[in-house]
Design a protein around this motif. Structure first.
Motif, mmCIF file in Angstrom:
data_model
loop_
_atom_site.group_PDB
_atom_site.id
_atom_site.type_symbol
_atom_site.label_atom_id
_atom_site.label_comp_id
_atom_site.label_asym_id
_atom_site.label_seq_id
_atom_site.Cartn_x
_atom_site.Cartn_y
_atom_site.Cartn_z
ATOM 1 N N VAL A 148 32.014 103.482 -20.845
ATOM 2 C CA VAL A 148 30.891 104.375 -20.515
ATOM 3 C C VAL A 148 30.889 104.569 -19.001
ATOM 4 O O VAL A 148 31.444 103.754 -18.261
ATOM 5 C CB VAL A 148 29.537 103.774 -20.968
ATOM 6 C CG1 VAL A 148 29.520 103.530 -22.464
ATOM 7 C CG2 VAL A 148 29.215 102.486 -20.207
ATOM 8 N N PRO A 149 30.294 105.654 -18.508
ATOM 9 C CA PRO A 149 30.259 105.851 -17.062
ATOM 10 C C PRO A 149 29.426 104.772 -16.376
ATOM 11 O O PRO A 149 28.339 104.419 -16.868
ATOM 12 C CB PRO A 149 29.592 107.225 -16.905
ATOM 13 C CG PRO A 149 29.697 107.884 -18.242
ATOM 14 C CD PRO A 149 29.666 106.766 -19.246
ATOM 15 N N LEU A 150 29.909 104.255 -15.268
ATOM 16 C CA LEU A 150 29.066 103.375 -14.467
ATOM 17 C C LEU A 150 27.810 104.109 -14.049
ATOM 18 O O LEU A 150 26.700 103.576 -14.137
ATOM 19 C CB LEU A 150 29.840 102.906 -13.228
ATOM 20 C CG LEU A 150 29.032 102.156 -12.167
ATOM 21 C CD1 LEU A 150 28.513 100.834 -12.714
ATOM 22 C CD2 LEU A 150 29.866 101.938 -10.911
ATOM 23 N N ASP A 151 27.960 105.341 -13.623
ATOM 24 C CA ASP A 151 26.854 106.187 -13.194
ATOM 25 C C ASP A 151 26.879 107.450 -14.043
ATOM 26 O O ASP A 151 27.816 108.249 -13.946
ATOM 27 C CB ASP A 151 27.021 106.530 -11.712
ATOM 28 C CG ASP A 151 25.876 107.355 -11.154
ATOM 29 O OD1 ASP A 151 25.034 107.821 -11.952
ATOM 30 O OD2 ASP A 151 25.841 107.560 -9.923
ATOM 31 N N ALA A 154 20.285 103.909 -22.725
ATOM 32 C CA ALA A 154 20.013 104.892 -23.782
ATOM 33 C C ALA A 154 21.098 105.956 -23.814
ATOM 34 O O ALA A 154 21.516 106.405 -24.896
ATOM 35 C CB ALA A 154 18.639 105.530 -23.550
ATOM 36 N N ARG A 155 21.597 106.352 -22.648
ATOM 37 C CA ARG A 155 22.692 107.324 -22.616
ATOM 38 C C ARG A 155 23.983 106.697 -23.142
ATOM 39 O O ARG A 155 24.784 107.374 -23.799
ATOM 40 C CB ARG A 155 22.857 107.860 -21.194
ATOM 41 C CG ARG A 155 21.700 108.783 -20.814
ATOM 42 C CD ARG A 155 21.728 109.220 -19.374
ATOM 43 N NE ARG A 155 20.661 110.205 -19.149
ATOM 44 C CZ ARG A 155 20.000 110.361 -18.019
ATOM 45 N NH1 ARG A 155 20.278 109.559 -16.986
ATOM 46 N NH2 ARG A 155 19.066 111.268 -17.898
ATOM 47 N N ASP A 156 24.173 105.398 -22.860
ATOM 48 C CA ASP A 156 25.301 104.696 -23.482
ATOM 49 C C ASP A 156 25.191 104.731 -24.998
ATOM 50 O O ASP A 156 26.197 104.909 -25.702
ATOM 51 C CB ASP A 156 25.335 103.233 -23.031
ATOM 52 C CG ASP A 156 25.621 103.044 -21.549
ATOM 53 O OD1 ASP A 156 26.081 103.995 -20.895
ATOM 54 O OD2 ASP A 156 25.362 101.924 -21.056
ATOM 55 N N LEU A 157 23.976 104.522 -25.507
ATOM 56 C CA LEU A 157 23.764 104.539 -26.963
ATOM 57 C C LEU A 157 24.221 105.859 -27.561
ATOM 58 O O LEU A 157 24.823 105.890 -28.642
ATOM 59 C CB LEU A 157 22.279 104.334 -27.278
ATOM 60 C CG LEU A 157 21.775 102.944 -27.605
ATOM 61 C CD1 LEU A 157 20.282 102.999 -27.925
ATOM 62 C CD2 LEU A 157 22.540 102.336 -28.769
ATOM 63 N N ASP A 158 23.924 106.963 -26.883
ATOM 64 C CA ASP A 158 24.311 108.250 -27.459
ATOM 65 C C ASP A 158 25.819 108.429 -27.429
ATOM 66 O O ASP A 158 26.393 109.018 -28.353
ATOM 67 C CB ASP A 158 23.623 109.399 -26.734
ATOM 68 C CG ASP A 158 23.603 110.652 -27.610
ATOM 69 O OD1 ASP A 158 23.011 110.591 -28.712
ATOM 70 O OD2 ASP A 158 24.209 111.666 -27.217
#
Length: 526
Positions: free
Chosen positions: A88-91, A220-224
């Motif tokens: 996943v992106p760090l940022d 939450a963005r990681d979850l998606d």
């Protein structure tokens, strides 16, 4: 004393850190999509910018599921479990930039022909390792595992997912032994504040690049992204304790991607740091009162008896081998038993021992909560917990502000009040990065119905938080289910709640808003 407390207690919302309309609408589709569309988060109603779209190099990942390794000091999960990592992106504001790994664990659905999709879990903390916890408690979710792949993950900054590290075991043990969590003098206050500053400095030295990016919003963005990588058109999710904050944040950012979400033991999304401390002061005292009444003791007298014991330990800790049972460790041991009514006999035994000058039982309970093993090794959950909490919260109370809260908090709880008042100050005051906002966002207009389960005797996330979450999610989205009982989390302890959640997750059956479960029975109505 043999401690038998549900493993998920190790991932509870942060106490003891250094311690209404009817829901309607159709159910989400039960048919998994193998190639879901790439999506970005909706523009949040709080005005925060949406993250840029993720590149195909991330959304097109396919996990390489392999036999799981044994956790440090633990047993290897059974052969039915498989582990993998995704990037996943760090940022998330720079999705083409540096990445970090997110660790996953999965047990595939038992009835593949009836498979709905993946069901992701977060057991709370923040900072709990889903990779470790899910296999330990999976028997509680056997019914759900017939039609879902059960999936746990370590959120960013936790354990295998670039876990934040702030201090050594020796430093942790020294702080437990020397730092008074309810300082009564200028010297004790200075030591308390210095320890919190040292902790923050240790995090900055060891995990500086990650600290600005451990927010719940980022997770939450990681979850998606995980949803897309697993091949699910919608996110099906079970969040407990802090996991409810994560679930509410996801619903706010991605309302159209909400599948079947369950939020159990709910964090109040309208409360800031002081508000959470006040709620927990009320919640833990409420649970303690219920415990005392169950033993035939008047709550006021029983609380004063326990407060006297704590004051005595503050003056003269009990020797337990080469260690000491301090006031803070005793308070930790008391609190952990209040997370479930089945643990109350442990509290009776431990208090009786301590009043006779034997501190081993309370110390063992405190070690259980603090995740300290027999060799003196601590997990890094408390490190991750603070990193996530402080990245989330923009409120930074001073020592003077904490001290001003003590009279009110002591009126609310003679046992827990002073500790929780002080906790508002040391926790994030010296944190090296700014917090995101005072309170999380959970409004989710247009999302599918979300089950919000609150227990009336919950100590760590008092029932009122579930009411607030259901309201914040919005009419027709947040569906409140009330469990009249004790403990932190209702699924698996209340047969009524368990049946209600199973019907929702497995069949899409949404209960009436305000359904109440009590002693195995249920009644409907707001």
């Amino acid at each position: 004393m043999s401690i038998r407390i549900r493993a998920a207690v190790l991932a509870v919302t942060g106490l003891l850190v250094a311690g209404c309309t009817s829901a309607g609408g159709g159910a989400p589709s039960a048919t998994p999509t193998t190639a879901p569309p790439r999506t970005t988060d909706a523009k949040p109603s709080d005005g925060a910018p949406a993250a840029p779209p993720l590149p195909a190099s991330l959304t097109g990942q396919r996990p390489d599921w392999k036999r799981c390794a044994a956790p440090e000091g633990g047993e290897r999960p059974g052969a039915e479990w498989r582990c993998a990592t995704v990037k996943v992106p760090l940022d998330h504001a720079k999705p083409e930039g540096a990445t970090i790994p997110i660790a996953l664990i999965r047990k595939e659905a038992g009835r593949k022909g009836d498979r709905i999709g993946s069901l992701l879990f977060n057991f709370g903390g923040p900072g709990g390792s889903g990779v470790d916890i899910l296999p330990q408690v999976a028997q509680d979710y056997d019914t759900l595992g017939t039609r879902y792949d059960l999936v746990g993950f370590d959120p960013r900054g936790v354990s295998r997912s670039s876990g934040v590290v702030c201090r050594s075991d020796a430093e942790h043990a020294a702080a437990e032994a020397t730092v008074d969590l309810t300082p009564d003098s200028a010297a004790e206050e200075a030591t308390y504040l210095k320890d919190n500053a040292d902790f923050a400095a240790g995090c900055a030295r060891r995990s500086a690049a990650l600290l600005p990016h451990t927010t719940t919003t980022a997770t939450a963005r990681d979850l998606d992204l995980i949803r897309q990588v697993l091949g699910d058109a919608k996110l099906h999710y079970f969040g407990i304790s802090y996991g409810t904050q994560l679930g509410g944040t996801y619903a706010h950012l991605f309302p159209k991607n909400v599948g079947r979400l369950v939020l159990d033991a709910v964090v109040d999304p309208t409360a800031d740091t002081v508000g959470h401390a006040r709620h927990q002061t009320i919640g833990f005292q409420r649970a303690l009162d219920n415990y005392l009444k169950s033993n035939g003791e008047a709550p006021k007298a029983g609380s004063e008896r326990i407060a006297r014991l704590l004051r005595k330990l503050d003056r003269a800790p009990l020797t337990v081998g080469e260690r000491k049972l301090t006031e803070g460790l005793a308070l930790t041991g008391i609190a952990v038993t209040l997370y479930g009514q089945s643990n109350w006999p442990l509290l009776t035994e431990a208090l009786a021992d301590a009043e006779k000058g034997r501190g081993g039982a309370l110390l063992e309970l405190a070690d259980y909560y603090n995740d300290r093993d027999a060799e003196g090794h601590y997990s890094t959950q408390s490190h991750s917990q603070r990193a996530i909490s402080c990245a989330d919260s923009s409120t930074r109370a001073t020592a003077a502000e904490a001290k001003a809260l003590i009279p009110e908090f002591r009126r609310l709880s003679p046992v827990f009040g002073a500790f929780l008042a002080w906790d508002t100050a040391g926790w994030c005051a010296e944190w090296p990065v700014k917090g995101e906002r005072a309170t999380p966002e959970a409004s989710a207009p247009g999302a599918a119905p979300i089950l919000v389960v609150g227990t009336t005797g919950d100590p760590a996330t008092p029932y009122e938080g579930a009411e607030k979450m259901a309201k914040e999610l919005g009419g027709g989205v947040g569906v409140l289910v009330t469990n009249e009982g004790e403990g932190h989390g209702a699924y698996g302890t209340s047969s009524c709640v368990t049946a209600t959640v199973d019907a929702y997750l497995l069949s899409g059956k949404v209960p009436a808003y305000g359904k109440t479960c009590s002693s195995g029975a249920a009644r409907s109505g707001a």
